[in-house]
Write a protein that holds these residues in place. Sequence first.
Motif, PDB file in Angstrom:
ATOM      1  N   SER A 143    -107.360  -1.799  41.762  1.00  0.00           N
ATOM      2  CA  SER A 143    -106.808  -2.621  40.505  1.00  0.00           C
ATOM      3  C   SER A 143    -107.705  -2.816  39.192  1.00  0.00           C
ATOM      4  O   SER A 143    -107.630  -2.754  38.170  1.00  0.00           O
ATOM      5  CB  SER A 143    -106.394  -4.107  40.942  1.00  0.00           C
ATOM      6  N   ARG A 144    -109.111  -2.771  39.739  1.00  0.00           N
ATOM      7  CA  ARG A 144    -110.093  -2.895  38.746  1.00  0.00           C
ATOM      8  C   ARG A 144    -109.934  -1.361  37.900  1.00  0.00           C
ATOM      9  O   ARG A 144    -110.430  -1.565  36.687  1.00  0.00           O
ATOM     10  CB  ARG A 144    -111.735  -3.131  39.264  1.00  0.00           C
ATOM     11  N   ALA A 145    -109.982  -0.429  38.656  1.00  0.00           N
ATOM     12  CA  ALA A 145    -110.029   0.830  37.826  1.00  0.00           C
ATOM     13  C   ALA A 145    -108.737   0.861  36.946  1.00  0.00           C
ATOM     14  O   ALA A 145    -108.783   1.437  36.017  1.00  0.00           O
ATOM     15  CB  ALA A 145    -109.831   2.158  38.817  1.00  0.00           C
ATOM     16  N   ALA A 146    -107.555   0.318  37.760  1.00  0.00           N
ATOM     17  CA  ALA A 146    -106.293   0.756  36.635  1.00  0.00           C
ATOM     18  C   ALA A 146    -106.423  -0.469  35.542  1.00  0.00           C
ATOM     19  O   ALA A 146    -105.559  -0.318  34.506  1.00  0.00           O
ATOM     20  CB  ALA A 146    -105.312   0.013  37.881  1.00  0.00           C
ATOM     21  N   GLY A 147    -107.306  -1.647  35.783  1.00  0.00           N
ATOM     22  CA  GLY A 147    -107.267  -2.491  34.536  1.00  0.00           C
ATOM     23  C   GLY A 147    -108.498  -2.337  33.855  1.00  0.00           C
ATOM     24  O   GLY A 147    -109.014  -3.219  33.069  1.00  0.00           O
ATOM     25  N   HIS A 148    -109.010  -1.148  33.833  1.00  0.00           N
ATOM     26  CA  HIS A 148    -110.207  -0.760  33.129  1.00  0.00           C
ATOM     27  C   HIS A 148    -109.964  -0.707  31.439  1.00  0.00           C
ATOM     28  O   HIS A 148    -108.697  -0.601  31.190  1.00  0.00           O
ATOM     29  CB  HIS A 148    -110.730   0.643  33.249  1.00  0.00           C
ATOM     30  N   PRO A 149    -110.767  -1.177  30.511  1.00  0.00           N
ATOM     31  CA  PRO A 149    -110.381  -1.545  29.067  1.00  0.00           C
ATOM     32  C   PRO A 149    -109.857  -0.375  28.609  1.00  0.00           C
ATOM     33  O   PRO A 149    -108.990  -0.230  27.589  1.00  0.00           O
ATOM     34  CB  PRO A 149    -111.758  -1.928  28.484  1.00  0.00           C
ATOM     35  N   ASN A 150    -110.442   0.832  28.899  1.00  0.00           N
ATOM     36  CA  ASN A 150    -109.910   1.879  28.415  1.00  0.00           C
ATOM     37  C   ASN A 150    -108.437   2.471  28.805  1.00  0.00           C
ATOM     38  O   ASN A 150    -107.796   3.062  27.803  1.00  0.00           O
ATOM     39  CB  ASN A 150    -110.755   3.395  28.835  1.00  0.00           C
ATOM     40  N   ILE A 151    -108.104   1.944  30.088  1.00  0.00           N
ATOM     41  CA  ILE A 151    -106.806   2.310  30.357  1.00  0.00           C
ATOM     42  C   ILE A 151    -105.884   1.317  29.786  1.00  0.00           C
ATOM     43  O   ILE A 151    -104.681   1.640  29.242  1.00  0.00           O
ATOM     44  CB  ILE A 151    -106.525   2.029  31.798  1.00  0.00           C
ATOM     45  N   LEU A 152    -106.197  -0.003  29.508  1.00  0.00           N
ATOM     46  CA  LEU A 152    -105.322  -0.819  29.026  1.00  0.00           C
ATOM     47  C   LEU A 152    -105.244  -0.487  27.411  1.00  0.00           C
ATOM     48  O   LEU A 152    -104.097  -0.858  26.834  1.00  0.00           O
ATOM     49  CB  LEU A 152    -105.900  -2.385  29.187  1.00  0.00           C
TER      50      LEU A 152
END
Length: 437
Positions: free
Chosen positions: A75-84
């Motif tokens: 979840s931390r990787a999926a919610g990385h600022p670059n992804i968001l």
Amino acid sequence: MVKRDVMEMDRRVPAIKGWLALSPVIVFLLLYVAVSVVLDDFYKMPIAVALVVASMWAVLIYSGHSLAQRIETFSRAAGHPNILYMIWVFVLAGAFATVAKEIGAVDATVNLALRFFPPEFVVPTLFFAACFISLSVGTSVGTVVALTPLAVEMAQMVDADIAFYVAVVLGGAFFGDNLSFISDTTIAATRSQGCDMADKFKANLWIALPAAVITLGIYIVMGQDTSAITMSNDGNPALVLPYVVVLATAIAGINVTIVLTLGIVVAVLLGLTEGFSLMDIAGFAGAGIDGMGNLIIITLLAAGMLGIIKAAGGIQFLLQGLTSHISGRRGAQAILALLVGIVNMCTANNTVAIITVGGISRDIAERYGIDPRKSASLLDSASCVVQCLIPYGAQTLLATSLAGISPASPFPYLYYPWALAVMIILSIIFLFPRRLN
């Protein structure tokens, strides 16, 4: 030194653990690419399903952690600022593309463009426009957002394969992404290798420009078979303004989210003058945002899966494996290209790949006497090749989502990345540009 770095990585990531850490990518490729090739249909296996299975496998094999910790890592990787941030771009792009299309802006822009170019030059002109815009904008994503709806409309007008026209835009978009002074890949490559942007541009031009010229020649030949286009005289020419605003502000270097927001505002105002109600336009925007739902899910799944791969030591394992087989200057240059390309395949982000391998690539370059301008050029070019070819890259996902086609369908028509790959190989074999070797 490189040997000491490799020894440290050897201690951290044993071979069995390393291959296991990389296995989610293998699972995904087998499920999506291999199955689609066997069935000869890239629409049979949904990419989201393949990523769900691969993500579940990634969580399962991430040993030594509780289930809650594994899910947290994902979840931390999926919610990385670059992804968001990328998701924000997807949302705005979906809204802009749909509103512009529904009010008639796409038709008006395509009709205006085709009045200046005969049908046989539509494809090469589209590629040239993508190259120019991406070089000016410095982002392949911005180019894809601006040109994909127009490419789809052109393909429909000449009864051509939409995937082919989308591939033309993707190829041109990565030309500029590779060369532009304001591209994040250029900034990452030059900073990590310690050279000036202008020097890297000159070195990179020897690789990228011939590839673009070859691709343009292919499109000129292929364009000769384009059927005649019957254009409508209906429509308000002022409806081209949303695209003019988007292109002008993007070329001016304004942030892509602001660019798209301005485009939406202009499209809304024009829509009101064309007789659409505010609720009609809101409905168009909502439909466009809803259309990005699958793309957003795919992006989150891919980011989470790749985050676990990195946390499990998969990227470090790649680094140790590739850097342990270097022999001579040509071999070192080949390893640099392979290194960033394979890491790019595992991260689905060319900028992240360059940053990840930048330090060790600089060590290799210094040890084997590779000019920093050449190493920066190799890192940027090789990462762009892979990013353009993988069906789960953000640019391909966005373009195919806007076009309503499978993420893998443009693959047979992606001539530019293959031409760029050939030029990279030739530059390594013949060690050009000579002044850098």
